[in-house]
Design a protein around this motif. Structure first.
Motif, mmCIF file in Angstrom:
data_model
loop_
_atom_site.group_PDB
_atom_site.id
_atom_site.type_symbol
_atom_site.label_atom_id
_atom_site.label_comp_id
_atom_site.label_asym_id
_atom_site.label_seq_id
_atom_site.Cartn_x
_atom_site.Cartn_y
_atom_site.Cartn_z
ATOM 1 N N VAL A 120 1.678 15.958 3.738
ATOM 2 C CA VAL A 120 1.239 15.137 2.591
ATOM 3 C C VAL A 120 2.380 14.236 2.132
ATOM 4 C CG1 VAL A 120 0.466 15.163 0.190
ATOM 5 C CG2 VAL A 120 -0.489 16.799 1.819
ATOM 6 N N SER A 121 3.578 14.798 2.069
ATOM 7 C CA SER A 121 4.748 14.024 1.662
ATOM 8 C C SER A 121 5.010 12.867 2.631
ATOM 9 C CB SER A 121 5.972 14.938 1.589
ATOM 10 O OG SER A 121 7.115 14.207 1.206
ATOM 11 N N LYS A 122 4.859 13.127 3.932
ATOM 12 C CA LYS A 122 5.051 12.077 4.938
ATOM 13 C C LYS A 122 4.023 10.963 4.747
ATOM 14 C CE LYS A 122 7.106 14.882 8.663
ATOM 15 N NZ LYS A 122 6.893 15.396 10.039
ATOM 16 N N LEU A 123 2.764 11.360 4.518
ATOM 17 C CA LEU A 123 1.702 10.375 4.350
ATOM 18 C C LEU A 123 1.939 9.523 3.097
ATOM 19 C CD1 LEU A 123 -0.951 9.219 5.344
ATOM 20 C CD2 LEU A 123 -2.158 11.008 4.072
ATOM 21 N N ARG A 124 2.377 10.155 2.027
ATOM 22 C CA ARG A 124 2.688 9.407 0.791
ATOM 23 C C ARG A 124 3.768 8.361 1.056
ATOM 24 N NH1 ARG A 124 2.100 11.546 -4.474
ATOM 25 N NH2 ARG A 124 4.313 11.154 -4.843
ATOM 26 N N VAL A 184 4.532 6.946 3.918
ATOM 27 C CA VAL A 184 4.037 5.885 4.796
ATOM 28 C C VAL A 184 3.182 4.894 4.015
ATOM 29 C CG1 VAL A 184 2.550 5.385 6.757
ATOM 30 C CG2 VAL A 184 4.115 7.299 6.869
ATOM 31 N N ILE A 185 2.299 5.388 3.159
ATOM 32 C CA ILE A 185 1.431 4.514 2.381
ATOM 33 C C ILE A 185 2.249 3.599 1.481
ATOM 34 C CG2 ILE A 185 -0.375 4.460 0.605
ATOM 35 C CD1 ILE A 185 -1.431 7.085 1.744
ATOM 36 N N ALA A 186 3.390 4.092 1.020
ATOM 37 C CA ALA A 186 4.237 3.304 0.118
ATOM 38 C C ALA A 186 5.004 2.204 0.850
ATOM 39 C CB ALA A 186 5.221 4.227 -0.597
ATOM 40 N N THR A 187 5.020 2.243 2.179
ATOM 41 C CA THR A 187 5.770 1.249 2.952
ATOM 42 C C THR A 187 4.853 0.126 3.404
ATOM 43 O OG1 THR A 187 5.358 2.288 5.092
ATOM 44 C CG2 THR A 187 7.240 3.108 3.804
ATOM 45 N N ASN A 188 5.405 -0.762 4.197
ATOM 46 C CA ASN A 188 4.618 -1.887 4.709
ATOM 47 C C ASN A 188 3.645 -1.474 5.812
ATOM 48 O OD1 ASN A 188 6.381 -1.376 6.762
ATOM 49 N ND2 ASN A 188 7.437 -3.349 6.674
ATOM 50 N N GLN A 189 3.529 -0.160 6.055
ATOM 51 C CA GLN A 189 2.558 0.321 7.039
ATOM 52 C C GLN A 189 1.182 0.561 6.408
ATOM 53 O OE1 GLN A 189 4.148 3.293 9.982
ATOM 54 N NE2 GLN A 189 5.853 3.392 8.551
ATOM 55 N N PHE A 190 0.983 0.080 5.156
ATOM 56 C CA PHE A 190 -0.254 0.341 4.413
ATOM 57 C C PHE A 190 -1.494 -0.041 5.213
ATOM 58 C CE2 PHE A 190 -3.637 -0.782 1.463
ATOM 59 C CZ PHE A 190 -3.641 0.296 0.601
ATOM 60 N N VAL A 191 -1.472 -1.214 5.849
ATOM 61 C CA VAL A 191 -2.631 -1.693 6.617
ATOM 62 C C VAL A 191 -2.938 -0.742 7.772
ATOM 63 C CG1 VAL A 191 -3.542 -3.564 8.027
ATOM 64 C CG2 VAL A 191 -2.204 -4.090 5.974
ATOM 65 N N GLY A 207 -9.824 14.298 3.172
ATOM 66 C CA GLY A 207 -9.906 14.343 1.707
ATOM 67 C C GLY A 207 -8.632 13.904 1.028
ATOM 68 N N ILE A 208 -7.491 14.407 1.503
ATOM 69 C CA ILE A 208 -6.217 14.074 0.867
ATOM 70 C C ILE A 208 -5.843 12.620 1.126
ATOM 71 C CG2 ILE A 208 -3.734 14.543 0.838
ATOM 72 C CD1 ILE A 208 -4.371 17.483 1.289
ATOM 73 N N SER A 209 -6.065 12.132 2.340
ATOM 74 C CA SER A 209 -5.734 10.734 2.634
ATOM 75 C C SER A 209 -6.622 9.790 1.827
ATOM 76 C CB SER A 209 -5.869 10.451 4.138
ATOM 77 O OG SER A 209 -7.185 10.701 4.588
ATOM 78 N N SER A 210 -7.896 10.158 1.641
ATOM 79 C CA SER A 210 -8.798 9.334 0.827
ATOM 80 C C SER A 210 -8.323 9.314 -0.625
ATOM 81 C CB SER A 210 -10.229 9.883 0.897
ATOM 82 O OG SER A 210 -10.729 9.831 2.215
ATOM 83 N N TYR A 211 -7.885 10.461 -1.121
ATOM 84 C CA TYR A 211 -7.373 10.547 -2.499
ATOM 85 C C TYR A 211 -6.143 9.675 -2.681
ATOM 86 C CZ TYR A 211 -4.783 12.528 -6.452
ATOM 87 O OH TYR A 211 -4.048 12.691 -7.610
ATOM 88 N N LEU A 212 -5.217 9.752 -1.734
ATOM 89 C CA LEU A 212 -3.983 8.966 -1.850
ATOM 90 C C LEU A 212 -4.246 7.460 -1.748
ATOM 91 C CD1 LEU A 212 -1.487 11.126 0.257
ATOM 92 C CD2 LEU A 212 -1.721 11.024 -2.224
ATOM 93 N N MET A 213 -5.338 7.091 -1.070
ATOM 94 C CA MET A 213 -5.695 5.680 -0.962
ATOM 95 C C MET A 213 -6.542 5.204 -2.141
ATOM 96 S SD MET A 213 -4.263 4.656 1.858
ATOM 97 C CE MET A 213 -5.070 3.206 2.508
#
Length: 440
Positions: A23-27, A29-36, A64-70
């Motif tokens: 989860v921490s890794k995914l958070r 990544v989403i915060a970086t320019n890899q969002f798309v 579920g968690i990735s959808s929540y973070l997005m």
């Protein structure tokens, strides 16, 4: 691939475990320019899970968690509501339920997550938050106090205590706790959001923008923070950044009508021509008209006559007639000539704004009852307008509802940064009070 770069596809599609480290890794990544790239992989994951009649619990947790973070809370709830024994998934399901306003269910889920082995202190702090949002402030504080010895060093503890103080009306005490939370964790999004909102209320727009930006540096992205930041960007004429915020809201919630309207307003604003030189000239004229008569060299008689007629500024002289002046006691042709010369020296003349004054005062509400007068004297703040509309009212120097009612829709729309969205909002608020704008 660099050592510190995460393989998004492998993170979301592979493996049989999805815990706090993942989860921490995914958070991150989403915060970086890899969002798309993340959005593409999350969409692919959702499609796979939706097409699978019997997805594994790990797949449901990931989706579920990735959808929540997005920011897609509804979809996240669909996936996480199907899990049974995963502590991380249960904890995030509780977070989703809380975001959806289902505090009672969220509270139970936080308890279940703790029983399944998720961080007991964190679950207790979040459960206290659900009690507070449900209106049970005393129970929430009691629950926080029960773990204070273990939790006081955590940012979440200070944040929850700050929220309780805020709900009880202790704004300054709340701010102190929110600042303490940010000192402990400079990426604690809820605390940063509350501090940003407090700064925006006090007109500290640049500090509010900085705090909102900091709050959005890592997911989950709060839609309220994105909306407020977009409005602040727009007010500072950073239209590209504002549009980015509203588009991001629509990425997560395509049906968000406010974001659609704000984005439409920005597109309309981009097509507007703003004559900066005219605005400067208008400001200089307003300053000149506001200058007091005592600033100028007039005879004692002329000065006393004007004072007796309650004419105190150059602007007052431009909204009266020569006949009115000559009708004043002891006011003669000599004084009239003296005043003409003074105004001419500043490219003004007696009575030049008389028509404007008549127009401004033509809309008067006669025979008002004391209750109606009280209503019109109420501050505009009682309309509970959005940040953007409040700033427009401030820019137009309007402070009461009565002053607002003397404006026509066209006059409001001609104001800088005032769009159709703000006009519709004001109309709706006034309609609730059985009031309307002039000529509306």
């Amino acid at each position: 691939m660099p050592e510190d770069q995460v393989n998004i596809q492998q993170l979301l599609q592979g493996g049989s475990h999805f815990g706090t480290i993942e989860v921490s890794k995914l958070r991150s990544v989403i915060a970086t320019n890899q969002f798309v790239d993340v959005r593409r992989e999350v969409n692919a994951l959702q499609s796979n899970v939706d097409a699978n009649p019997a997805p594994t619990e790990t797949e449901l947790v990931k989706a579920g968690i990735s959808s929540y973070l997005m920011g897609d809370h509804e979809k996240s709830n669909d996936y996480l509501s199907k899990i049974q024994n995963d502590p991380v998934g249960t904890f995030y399901h509780a977070c989703v339920l809380n975001a959806l306003g289902q505090q009672e269910e969220a509270s139970k889920k936080f308890q279940t997550a703790a029983q399944l082995g998720y961080d007991r202190i964190e679950c207790t702090l979040r459960q206290a938050g659900t009690l507070r949002e449900y209106g049970q402030l005393d129970d929430a504080e009691q629950l926080l106090r029960s773990v204070a010895a273990e939790a006081a060093s955590r940012a979440e503890y200070s944040y929850q205590m700050g929220c309780i103080l805020s709900d009880r009306g202790d704004t300054y005490g709340a701010i102190e706790y929110f600042e303490r939370a940010v000192d402990m964790n400079n990426q604690h999004s809820p605390a940063l959001f509350r501090l940003a909102a407090e700064n925006a209320l006090r007109g500290n727009d640049q500090e509010a923008i900085r705090l909102y930006e900091q709050a959005l540096s890592k997911p989950p992205f709060y839609m309220g923070a994105l909306m407020n930041l977009g409005l602040l960007y727009e007010d500072s004429e950073n239209y590209n950044a504002a549009a980015f915020c509203f588009r991001k809201v629509l990425d997560a919630d395509p049906s968000n009508q406010r974001a659609k309207l704000y984005l439409k307003d920005i597109r309309a604003t981009e097509d507007m021509f703003y004559d900066e030189e005219s605005a400067k000239n208008e400001a200089r004229m307003e300053q000149l008209l506001g200058r007091p008569i005592t600033d100028f060299e007039l005879s004692v008689r002329s000065r006393n006559c004007l004072q007796a007629m309650d004419i105190n500024t150059l602007g007052d002289l431009t909204t009266t007639t020569e006949q009115d002046l000559l009708g004043g006691k002891n006011f003669g042709e000599t004084s009239l000539k003296e005043i003409r010369e003074m105004l001419t020296a500043h490219s003004l003349s007696i009575g030049q704004n008389l028509k404007k004054k008549t127009s401004d005062t033509s809309y008067q509400m006669q025979n008002l009852s004391p209750q109606e007068q009280m209503m019109l004297n109420k501050p505009i703040s009682e309309l509970d307008l959005s940040v953007r509309a409040r700033k427009c009212m401030s820019r137009l120097n309007m402070s009461t509802i009565g002053e607002l009612l003397q404006k026509t829709p066209d006059e409001l729309l001609s104001s800088r940064n005032f769009g159709v969205t703000s006009l519709n909002e004001i109309r709706a608020k006034l309609q609730e009070m059985n009031l309307s704008l002039r000529n509306d």
